[in-house]
Design an enzyme around this catalytic site. Structure first.
Site, PDB file in Angstrom:
ATOM      1  CB  CYS A   4      -0.972  -0.072   1.162  1.00 31.94           C
ATOM      2  SG  CYS A   4      -2.425   0.932   0.893  1.00 31.94           S
ATOM      3  CG  HIS A  31      -2.969  -3.518   3.903  1.00 33.72           C
ATOM      4  ND1 HIS A  31      -1.913  -2.846   4.466  1.00 33.72           N
ATOM      5  CD2 HIS A  31      -3.732  -2.583   3.306  1.00 33.72           C
ATOM      6  CE1 HIS A  31      -2.027  -1.560   4.228  1.00 33.72           C
ATOM      7  NE2 HIS A  31      -3.122  -1.362   3.520  1.00 33.72           N
ATOM      8  CD  GLU A  74       0.183  -5.608   5.701  1.00 33.50           C
ATOM      9  OE1 GLU A  74       0.297  -6.247   4.640  1.00 33.50           O
ATOM     10  OE2 GLU A  74      -0.152  -4.405   5.737  1.00 33.50           O
TER      11      GLU A  74
END
Ligand code: GLN
EC number: 4.3.3.6
Length: 206
Positions: free
Chosen positions: A83, A178, A180
């Site tokens: 991002c 994302h 993560e």
């Protein structure tokens, strides 16, 4: 750096640093926050987290990290940006605030906040051919997209409307979403594979 364990950093100036550290450690890496040039010099790869790219840019300059990160990229250090991190790895950006710079390295133009305002966040199942099955559950939060790219940059994933949301150039990897935050580990593993490849060894059995 001890044995085969990859020692990697997460740029820890602003953004979702902890989530990246957790994924990387879960994959067996020695992952440490990086806030100073000395810490950057001690790692073999760097993750640039999501957050606010203009703030990370400003802080990187204030912390004396901007030029060292650019030099590390030029030297071939593997990096993975999510991002805001993707924005920071792009050579060109649309929608920058006045004076906003990027580290660059990926020959691409990335448009900030391209899906709309603060609240324009969405999730989708995304086919990423280099990762195979299953598709990636991709979470987009005030996300950018790649709107043009040069011959050395390879798009890795495209939304149904044609916007490119994952891209790779050499050892530089960027996603507009994302992984993560969803338990998706395959992009981080790919980043660690780049780290291992740069060492000229096989990835340790993680
Ligand atoms: N919109 C942010 C930026 O331009 C990126 C958002 C994110 O990292 N989740 O930097």
């Amino acid at each position: 750096m001890a044995g085969n364990t990859p020692r990697v950093g997460v740029l820890a100036l602003q953004g979702d640093v902890r989530e990246h550290l957790a994924v990387l450690r879960g994959l067996g890496a020695d992952a440490q926050p990086v806030r100073r040039a000395e810490e950057l010099a001690a790692v073999e790869g760097l993750v640039l987290p999501g957050g606010e790219s203009s703030v990370i840019d400003k802080l990187a300059r204030a912390f004396g990290l901007f030029d060292p990160i650019r030099a590390a990229i030029a030297d071939g250090m593997p990096m993975y940006g999510t991002c805001a991190g993707l924005i920071l790895l792009a050579d060109r950006i649309d929608g920058a605030i006045t004076g906003q710079q990027t580290f660059g390295g990926i020959d691409a133009r990335v448009a900030r906040n391209v899906f709309g305002s603060q609240t324009a966040s969405f999730e989708t199942e995304l086919e990423v051919p280099v990762l195979g099955d299953p598709p990636v559950h991709a979470v987009f939060i005030r996300a950018p997209a790649v709107v043009e790219w040069g011959p050395d940059a390879a798009p890795l994933a495209t939304l149904a409307d044609g916007r490119v949301v994952a891209i790779e150039q050499g050892a530089l990897l960027g996603t507009a979403f994302h992984p993560e935050s969803t338990g998706e580990t395959r992009f981080h593993r790919r980043f660690l594979d780049h780290v291992a490849a740069r060492r000229g060894i096989h990835a340790p059995a993680l």
